[in-house]
Design a protein around this motif. Structure first.
Motif, mmCIF file in Angstrom:
data_model
loop_
_atom_site.group_PDB
_atom_site.id
_atom_site.type_symbol
_atom_site.label_atom_id
_atom_site.label_comp_id
_atom_site.label_asym_id
_atom_site.label_seq_id
_atom_site.Cartn_x
_atom_site.Cartn_y
_atom_site.Cartn_z
ATOM 1 N N ASP A 4 0.826 -1.202 0.000
ATOM 2 C CA ASP A 4 0.000 0.000 0.000
ATOM 3 C C ASP A 4 0.863 1.256 0.000
ATOM 4 O O ASP A 4 0.601 2.210 -0.762
ATOM 5 C CB ASP A 4 -0.913 -0.018 1.228
ATOM 6 C CG ASP A 4 -1.754 1.233 1.360
ATOM 7 O OD1 ASP A 4 -2.545 1.521 0.445
ATOM 8 O OD2 ASP A 4 -1.614 1.932 2.395
ATOM 9 N N LYS A 5 1.887 1.265 0.815
ATOM 10 C CA LYS A 5 2.789 2.424 0.884
ATOM 11 C C LYS A 5 3.509 2.626 -0.454
ATOM 12 O O LYS A 5 3.653 3.758 -0.932
ATOM 13 C CB LYS A 5 3.789 2.218 2.020
ATOM 14 C CG LYS A 5 4.619 3.441 2.362
ATOM 15 C CD LYS A 5 5.458 3.193 3.602
ATOM 16 C CE LYS A 5 6.244 4.439 3.981
ATOM 17 N NZ LYS A 5 5.377 5.523 4.468
ATOM 18 N N TYR A 6 3.934 1.503 -1.061
ATOM 19 C CA TYR A 6 4.639 1.591 -2.341
ATOM 20 C C TYR A 6 3.708 2.093 -3.449
ATOM 21 O O TYR A 6 4.099 2.928 -4.280
ATOM 22 C CB TYR A 6 5.218 0.235 -2.711
ATOM 23 C CG TYR A 6 6.046 0.273 -3.966
ATOM 24 C CD1 TYR A 6 7.374 0.683 -3.926
ATOM 25 C CD2 TYR A 6 5.498 -0.081 -5.190
ATOM 26 C CE1 TYR A 6 8.140 0.738 -5.089
ATOM 27 C CE2 TYR A 6 6.249 -0.036 -6.350
ATOM 28 C CZ TYR A 6 7.568 0.378 -6.295
ATOM 29 O OH TYR A 6 8.315 0.441 -7.436
ATOM 30 N N ILE A 7 2.483 1.588 -3.473
ATOM 31 C CA ILE A 7 1.510 2.007 -4.484
ATOM 32 C C ILE A 7 1.273 3.514 -4.407
ATOM 33 O O ILE A 7 1.183 4.209 -5.428
ATOM 34 C CB ILE A 7 0.182 1.238 -4.305
ATOM 35 C CG1 ILE A 7 0.372 -0.249 -4.671
ATOM 36 C CG2 ILE A 7 -0.935 1.850 -5.134
ATOM 37 C CD1 ILE A 7 -0.735 -1.144 -4.160
ATOM 38 N N LYS A 8 1.190 4.034 -3.194
ATOM 39 C CA LYS A 8 0.835 5.436 -2.997
ATOM 40 C C LYS A 8 2.037 6.378 -3.061
ATOM 41 O O LYS A 8 1.904 7.527 -3.477
ATOM 42 C CB LYS A 8 0.122 5.601 -1.660
ATOM 43 C CG LYS A 8 -1.247 4.931 -1.647
ATOM 44 C CD LYS A 8 -1.893 4.956 -0.275
ATOM 45 C CE LYS A 8 -3.283 4.311 -0.342
ATOM 46 N NZ LYS A 8 -3.896 4.190 0.999
ATOM 47 N N ASN A 9 3.208 5.892 -2.626
ATOM 48 C CA ASN A 9 4.365 6.778 -2.497
ATOM 49 C C ASN A 9 5.590 6.343 -3.292
ATOM 50 O O ASN A 9 6.605 7.044 -3.297
ATOM 51 C CB ASN A 9 4.770 6.914 -1.020
ATOM 52 C CG ASN A 9 3.635 7.401 -0.150
ATOM 53 O OD1 ASN A 9 2.908 8.297 -0.541
ATOM 54 N ND2 ASN A 9 3.486 6.802 1.023
ATOM 55 N N GLY A 10 5.523 5.155 -3.909
ATOM 56 C CA GLY A 10 6.679 4.661 -4.648
ATOM 57 C C GLY A 10 7.820 4.215 -3.765
ATOM 58 O O GLY A 10 8.972 4.129 -4.211
ATOM 59 N N ASP A 11 7.509 3.911 -2.500
ATOM 60 C CA ASP A 11 8.553 3.541 -1.545
ATOM 61 C C ASP A 11 7.960 2.565 -0.530
ATOM 62 O O ASP A 11 6.802 2.712 -0.126
ATOM 63 C CB ASP A 11 9.066 4.796 -0.829
ATOM 64 C CG ASP A 11 10.137 4.469 0.200
ATOM 65 O OD1 ASP A 11 9.884 4.668 1.395
ATOM 66 O OD2 ASP A 11 11.216 3.998 -0.216
ATOM 67 N N THR A 12 8.733 1.559 -0.133
ATOM 68 C CA THR A 12 8.220 0.571 0.820
ATOM 69 C C THR A 12 8.274 1.057 2.261
ATOM 70 O O THR A 12 7.612 0.506 3.133
ATOM 71 C CB THR A 12 9.019 -0.747 0.735
ATOM 72 O OG1 THR A 12 10.387 -0.490 1.084
ATOM 73 C CG2 THR A 12 8.932 -1.342 -0.657
ATOM 74 N N GLY A 13 9.081 2.060 2.528
ATOM 75 C CA GLY A 13 9.187 2.578 3.881
ATOM 76 C C GLY A 13 10.279 1.952 4.708
ATOM 77 O O GLY A 13 10.513 2.359 5.849
ATOM 78 N N ILE A 14 10.964 0.944 4.174
ATOM 79 C CA ILE A 14 12.061 0.310 4.901
ATOM 80 C C ILE A 14 13.248 0.114 3.957
ATOM 81 O O ILE A 14 13.095 0.140 2.738
ATOM 82 C CB ILE A 14 11.653 -1.051 5.516
ATOM 83 C CG1 ILE A 14 11.173 -2.011 4.425
ATOM 84 C CG2 ILE A 14 10.572 -0.866 6.560
ATOM 85 C CD1 ILE A 14 10.900 -3.403 4.945
ATOM 86 N N ASP A 15 14.410 -0.075 4.534
ATOM 87 C CA ASP A 15 15.625 -0.280 3.748
ATOM 88 C C ASP A 15 15.826 -1.759 3.454
ATOM 89 O O ASP A 15 15.572 -2.605 4.302
ATOM 90 C CB ASP A 15 16.846 0.247 4.510
ATOM 91 C CG ASP A 15 16.792 1.755 4.699
ATOM 92 O OD1 ASP A 15 16.235 2.439 3.815
ATOM 93 O OD2 ASP A 15 17.296 2.241 5.732
ATOM 94 N N GLY A 16 16.319 -2.047 2.266
ATOM 95 C CA GLY A 16 16.678 -3.419 1.917
ATOM 96 C C GLY A 16 15.495 -4.221 1.421
ATOM 97 O O GLY A 16 14.331 -3.886 1.625
ATOM 98 N N GLU A 17 15.821 -5.300 0.737
ATOM 99 C CA GLU A 17 14.782 -6.158 0.158
ATOM 100 C C GLU A 17 14.359 -7.271 1.106
ATOM 101 O O GLU A 17 13.180 -7.567 1.248
ATOM 102 C CB GLU A 17 15.307 -6.773 -1.147
ATOM 103 C CG GLU A 17 14.351 -7.753 -1.805
ATOM 104 C CD GLU A 17 14.888 -8.321 -3.103
ATOM 105 O OE1 GLU A 17 14.552 -9.465 -3.441
ATOM 106 O OE2 GLU A 17 15.665 -7.615 -3.792
ATOM 107 N N LYS A 18 15.316 -7.903 1.756
ATOM 108 C CA LYS A 18 15.021 -9.071 2.581
ATOM 109 C C LYS A 18 14.926 -8.685 4.052
ATOM 110 O O LYS A 18 15.796 -8.001 4.578
ATOM 111 C CB LYS A 18 16.100 -10.142 2.400
ATOM 112 C CG LYS A 18 15.832 -11.428 3.174
ATOM 113 C CD LYS A 18 16.900 -12.465 2.874
ATOM 114 C CE LYS A 18 16.706 -13.726 3.724
ATOM 115 N NZ LYS A 18 17.747 -14.737 3.450
#
Length: 318
Positions: free
Chosen positions: A280-294
């Motif tokens: 949801d955060k990525y859809i709205k802001n283009g960012d996941t809100g946390i660092d790193g993938e795993k």
């Protein structure tokens, strides 16, 4: 509803508050596709259910489907999600290597993918891979198993599906701990593919070859519960220590009944919600809100001492 109970565990996982902060959900944010393994297994059922509830709370139309470990079916489900124009895909992959192509298709169609529970063997495709700390959980379980079986015993091991990296990680985690005790001898090992019926059948076969074992250590609860049934049928359960992994409701009941020594709880209730909130955060802001993938989530040990703190499926009150 799962949502109320599972939040009891959030503080113990030290997840940042902003990611989980609730707000007023929009009425129609689009569609999110949630693809899990086999919903007849309570672990995967809970995974899909919590992701679905979270998506709906946020205003999305959620679509849950199950690939049952079949990469062809998974690929078709990804195709359907692309055709339907979903905003994001939450995926528990069918195969660490075999699912990479399906994930790539979604990414190339500009649909972000959030992996949960099991990893894929390629970085940089999914926006996030959220998984239990399986090595840490396996060490917890093995240490508890030794406390009960002792440092001199013969045992057998049930392994999960080889296509899932979690199977090898847990088995290696067990070996790291158990190999420190020269008096322990693994006299049998077999793959039961996370399945209760296979766990029963494989344990039966290993008991025929090794009737006097002292313990069974299992890669998940379903296989362990199958082993318990086989041991009961053979009249040997009272003399054999069984350990599981997942924290399923049936396993916790077996712990309470004295049939299973412990189970290792995977915080699926947490990372399933987190994946949707990240989407949801990525859809709205283009960012996941946390660092790193795993991101790894520590597991918790459930024994007879704390089984009463199990408040909802896969939730342990801390």
């Amino acid at each position: 509803m799962f949502m109320k109970g599972k939040r009891l565990l959030i503080a113990a996982l030290a997840v940042s508050t902003p990611l989980f902060a609730s707000g007023v959900a929009a009425q129609d944010e689009g569609r999110i596709s949630i693809i899990v393994n086999d919903t007849s297994n309570p672990y995967w059922f809970t995974e899909g259910k919590i992701a679905e509830e979270t998506a709906e709370d946020l205003g999305y139309r959620a679509e849950v489907s199950s690939h049952k470990g079949d990469t062809n079916k998974e690929s078709n489900q990804i195709d359907t999600a692309i055709t339907n124009g979903v905003e994001a895909i939450i995926l528990d992959p069918a195969n660490a290597d075999g699912s990479i192509g399906a994930v790539r298709k979604a990414v190339e169609a500009d649909i972000p993918v959030f992996i949960i529970n099991a990893e894929i063997n390629e970085q940089g495709l999914a926006q996030a891979q959220l998984v239990s700390n399986n090595a840490q959980g396996a060490a917890l379980g093995a240490q508890q198993w030794i406390k009960s079986v002792g440092d001199s015993a013969s045992y057998v091991e049930l392994k999960g599906a080889p296509s899932d990296n979690n199977a090898a990680t847990r088995s290696n985690g067990y070996e790291t701990v158990l190999s420190q005790y020269p008096g322990l001898e693994r006299v049998g090992v077999d793959v039961a593919n996370w399945d209760r019926t296979q766990g029963f059948n494989k344990t039966q076969s290993m008991l025929q070859a090794n009737p006097d074992i002292d313990g069974v250590i299992s890669g998940n609860d379903e296989m362990a519960l199958g082993a318990i049934s086989a041991l009961k049928e053979a009249g040997k359960l009272d003399d054999v220590v069984v350990g599981g992994f997942d924290g399923s409701p049936d396993a916790v009941e077996a712990v309470k009944a004295g049939e299973m020594e412990y189970t290792v709880l995977q915080p699926v209730a947490i990372f399933s919600e987190m994946a949707v909130r990240m989407a949801d955060k990525y859809i709205k802001n283009g960012d996941t809100g946390i660092d790193g993938e795993k991101k790894l989530f520590d597991c918790f040990l459930i024994t007879a001492d704390n089984a009463d703190q199990y408040t909802d499926p896969f939730v342990l009150k801390q």
